[in-house]
Motif scaffolding. Structure first.
Motif, PDB file in Angstrom:
ATOM      1  N   ILE A   4      45.563 -36.250 -12.960  1.00 14.40           N
ATOM      2  CA  ILE A   4      44.583 -36.654 -11.969  1.00 14.40           C
ATOM      3  C   ILE A   4      43.648 -35.491 -11.691  1.00 14.40           C
ATOM      4  N   THR A   5      42.378 -35.725 -11.783  1.00 15.62           N
ATOM      5  CA  THR A   5      41.393 -34.678 -11.532  1.00 15.62           C
ATOM      6  C   THR A   5      40.323 -35.198 -10.589  1.00 15.62           C
ATOM      7  N   GLN A   6      39.839 -34.314  -9.743  1.00  9.24           N
ATOM      8  CA  GLN A   6      38.772 -34.639  -8.815  1.00  9.24           C
ATOM      9  C   GLN A   6      37.564 -33.767  -9.124  1.00  9.24           C
ATOM     10  N   SER A   7      36.380 -34.353  -8.963  1.00 13.14           N
ATOM     11  CA  SER A   7      35.160 -33.575  -9.140  1.00 13.14           C
ATOM     12  C   SER A   7      34.091 -34.046  -8.167  1.00 13.14           C
ATOM     13  N   PRO A   8      33.262 -33.124  -7.673  1.00  9.01           N
ATOM     14  CA  PRO A   8      33.399 -31.684  -7.867  1.00  9.01           C
ATOM     15  C   PRO A   8      34.526 -31.113  -7.005  1.00  9.01           C
ATOM     16  N   THR A  15      22.478 -33.268   5.408  1.00 11.92           N
ATOM     17  CA  THR A  15      22.597 -34.496   6.193  1.00 11.92           C
ATOM     18  C   THR A  15      21.607 -35.544   5.699  1.00 11.92           C
ATOM     19  N   GLY A  16      22.106 -36.762   5.548  1.00 10.12           N
ATOM     20  CA  GLY A  16      21.252 -37.871   5.142  1.00 10.12           C
ATOM     21  C   GLY A  16      21.206 -38.139   3.651  1.00 10.12           C
ATOM     22  N   THR A  17      21.759 -37.262   2.868  1.00  8.77           N
ATOM     23  CA  THR A  17      21.745 -37.470   1.417  1.00  8.77           C
ATOM     24  C   THR A  17      22.989 -38.236   0.981  1.00  8.77           C
ATOM     25  N   PRO A  18      22.876 -39.016  -0.100  1.00 11.25           N
ATOM     26  CA  PRO A  18      24.069 -39.685  -0.622  1.00 11.25           C
ATOM     27  C   PRO A  18      24.894 -38.712  -1.459  1.00 11.25           C
ATOM     28  N   VAL A  19      26.196 -38.917  -1.435  1.00 12.80           N
ATOM     29  CA  VAL A  19      27.111 -38.049  -2.174  1.00 12.80           C
ATOM     30  C   VAL A  19      28.180 -38.928  -2.824  1.00 12.80           C
ATOM     31  N   THR A  20      28.510 -38.636  -4.070  1.00 11.18           N
ATOM     32  CA  THR A  20      29.587 -39.358  -4.748  1.00 11.18           C
ATOM     33  C   THR A  20      30.635 -38.381  -5.245  1.00 11.18           C
ATOM     34  N   LEU A  21      31.872 -38.674  -4.896  1.00  5.57           N
ATOM     35  CA  LEU A  21      33.014 -37.901  -5.367  1.00  5.57           C
ATOM     36  C   LEU A  21      33.768 -38.750  -6.382  1.00  5.57           C
ATOM     37  N   ARG A  22      34.299 -38.055  -7.387  1.00 10.51           N
ATOM     38  CA  ARG A  22      34.962 -38.784  -8.468  1.00 10.51           C
ATOM     39  C   ARG A  22      36.441 -38.421  -8.549  1.00 10.51           C
ATOM     40  N   CYS A  23      37.248 -39.435  -8.774  1.00  6.62           N
ATOM     41  CA  CYS A  23      38.664 -39.246  -9.043  1.00  6.62           C
ATOM     42  C   CYS A  23      38.955 -39.877 -10.393  1.00  6.62           C
ATOM     43  N   HIS A  24      39.534 -39.095 -11.285  1.00  7.00           N
ATOM     44  CA  HIS A  24      39.812 -39.555 -12.637  1.00  7.00           C
ATOM     45  C   HIS A  24      41.288 -39.382 -12.937  1.00  7.00           C
ATOM     46  N   GLN A  25      41.920 -40.430 -13.458  1.00  8.00           N
ATOM     47  CA  GLN A  25      43.338 -40.350 -13.805  1.00  8.00           C
ATOM     48  C   GLN A  25      43.551 -40.732 -15.267  1.00  8.00           C
ATOM     49  N   THR A  26      44.587 -40.157 -15.820  1.00  5.74           N
ATOM     50  CA  THR A  26      44.951 -40.470 -17.204  1.00  5.74           C
ATOM     51  C   THR A  26      46.319 -41.139 -17.271  1.00  5.74           C
ATOM     52  N   THR A  86      32.065 -33.709   6.956  1.00  6.84           N
ATOM     53  CA  THR A  86      32.555 -32.432   6.428  1.00  6.84           C
ATOM     54  C   THR A  86      34.072 -32.452   6.481  1.00  6.84           C
ATOM     55  N   SER A  87      34.703 -32.282   5.324  1.00  6.50           N
ATOM     56  CA  SER A  87      36.147 -32.454   5.257  1.00  6.50           C
ATOM     57  C   SER A  87      36.633 -32.058   3.864  1.00  6.50           C
ATOM     58  N   VAL A  88      37.937 -32.106   3.712  1.00  4.03           N
ATOM     59  CA  VAL A  88      38.526 -31.997   2.377  1.00  4.03           C
ATOM     60  C   VAL A  88      39.002 -33.390   1.982  1.00  4.03           C
ATOM     61  N   TYR A  89      38.580 -33.834   0.822  1.00  3.51           N
ATOM     62  CA  TYR A  89      38.880 -35.182   0.357  1.00  3.51           C
ATOM     63  C   TYR A  89      39.904 -35.114  -0.780  1.00  3.51           C
ATOM     64  N   PHE A  90      40.959 -35.903  -0.618  1.00  6.52           N
ATOM     65  CA  PHE A  90      41.998 -35.977  -1.633  1.00  6.52           C
ATOM     66  C   PHE A  90      42.080 -37.381  -2.200  1.00  6.52           C
ATOM     67  N   CYS A  91      42.225 -37.425  -3.496  1.00  6.52           N
ATOM     68  CA  CYS A  91      42.521 -38.667  -4.191  1.00  6.52           C
ATOM     69  C   CYS A  91      44.010 -38.679  -4.517  1.00  6.52           C
ATOM     70  N   ALA A  92      44.603 -39.852  -4.505  1.00  7.78           N
ATOM     71  CA  ALA A  92      46.004 -39.993  -4.883  1.00  7.78           C
ATOM     72  C   ALA A  92      46.155 -41.208  -5.779  1.00  7.78           C
ATOM     73  N   PHE A 103      48.837 -36.374  -5.923  1.00 11.54           N
ATOM     74  CA  PHE A 103      47.563 -36.030  -5.305  1.00 11.54           C
ATOM     75  C   PHE A 103      46.739 -35.132  -6.219  1.00 11.54           C
ATOM     76  N   GLY A 104      45.426 -35.346  -6.163  1.00 11.34           N
ATOM     77  CA  GLY A 104      44.507 -34.463  -6.855  1.00 11.34           C
ATOM     78  C   GLY A 104      44.360 -33.142  -6.117  1.00 11.34           C
ATOM     79  N   SER A 105      43.566 -32.269  -6.682  1.00 15.28           N
ATOM     80  CA  SER A 105      43.404 -30.923  -6.130  1.00 15.28           C
ATOM     81  C   SER A 105      42.476 -30.868  -4.926  1.00 15.28           C
TER      82      SER A 105
END
Lengths: 112, 113
Positions: A4-8, A15-26, A86-92, A103-105
Motif C-alpha cells: 500500500i502506498t500513498q502519494s504525495p 485555501t480554495g484549491t482542489p487537492v487529490t490524494l492517492r492510495c494505491h494497493q497491490t 490541514t491534517s495527516v491523511y492515512f489510507c488503509a 495502513f499506508g505511510s
C-alpha cells in the motif's frame, strides 16, 4: 507498508484549491478506507470503499469526495481546501478474511 | 454511535516499571485492535483480539479483551525506552458490512531511563 502506498507524502496547498490524494494497493483487497489524524482526535474515518465504484461516507466526510475506478486505487479529493483540512491523511486496506487492516505511510497536508 | 475511550491519554513511566492502558467502548463489538505509532510514522499493528477472554502477548506487551465489560487492557511489563510511542485501540463497527475502525484518542507513552 508493503502493498500500500500513498502519494504525495507531503503537500502544501492554498485555501480554495482542489487537492487529490492517492492510495494505491497491490494486495487486491476489496475494502479501502481514508482516515484523517489530528492531535487529540485519534483517527477519524472520512470515506470508505467496498468495491469498484462502491463508496460511502464516514464520520467526517464534509468537504471530501472519493472515487474508486479500479480495485487498486482509491482517490480522496478535497474540492476546495480549507485550513481545517490541514491534517495527516492515512489510507488503509482490509483483507476481511484475516481480520487485518494495513495502513499506508500517510500524507501530511498543509492548507495555507 | 460507537465511542472508544482510552486512558490515560498521557503516561510517563520509568524504565523497569509496569503499567496498564485501558480501552473502553460503548457498544457491542468482538473485534478489537491495538496499534503503535511512532512520531511521524504510520500505524503498526500490535494485537488483534477476536473473542471474549482473548489474551495475546508479544515481548513486554500483553493485551486482553473482556467483551462483557466492553474493556480491553494493554499491560506493559518492565518498560524500556524503546516502548515510547503512542498506542491506539480501535474497535470494528459493523464487521459484516462496513468493517470500519473506530479509534480511541491514543495514549502517548514516554519511558524515561
Amino acid at each position: 507498508d508493503a502493498g500500500i502506498t500513498q502519494s504525495p507524502r507531503h503537500k502544501v496547498t492554498e485555501t480554495g484549491t482542489p487537492v487529490t490524494l492517492r492510495c494505491h494497493q497491490t494486495e487486491n483487497h476489496r475494502y479501502m478506507y481514508w482516515y484523517r489524524q489530528d492531535p487529540g482526535h485519534g483517527l477519524r474515518l472520512i470515506h470508505y470503499s467496498y468495491g469498484v465504484k462502491d463508496t460511502d461516507k464516514g464520520e467526517v466526510s464534509d468537504g471530501y469526495s472519493v472515487s474508486r475506478s479500479k480495485t487498486e486505487d482509491f482517490l480522496l479529493t478535497l474540492e476546495s481546501a480549507t485550513s481545517s483540512q490541514t491534517s495527516v491523511y492515512f489510507c488503509a486496506i482490509s483483507a476481511r478474511d484475516n481480520y487485518g487492516y494495513t495502513f499506508g505511510s500517510g500524507t501530511r497536508l498543509t492548507v495555507v | 454511535e460507537l465511542k472508544v475511550e482510552q486512558n490515560p491519554l498521557f503516561l510517563s513511566m520509568q524504565e523497569g516499571k509496569n503499567y496498564t492502558i485501558y480501552c473502553n467502548y460503548s457498544t457491542t463489538s468482538d473485534r478489537l485492535y491495538w496499534y503503535r505509532q511512532d512520531p511521524g510514522k504510520s500505524l503498526e499493528s500490535l494485537f488483534v483480539l477476536l473473542s471474549n477472554g482473548a489474551v495475546k502477548q508479544e515481548g513486554r506487551l500483553m493485551a486482553s479483551l473482556d467483551t462483557k465489560a466492553r474493556l480491553s487492557t494493554l499491560h506493559i511489563t518492565a518498560a524500556v525506552h524503546d516502548l515510547s510511542a503512542t498506542y491506539f485501540c480501535a474497535v470494528v463497527v459493523d464487521w459484516g458490512s462496513q468493517g470500519n475502525l473506530i479509534f480511541g484518542k491514543g495514549t502517548k507513552l514516554s519511558v524515561k531511563p
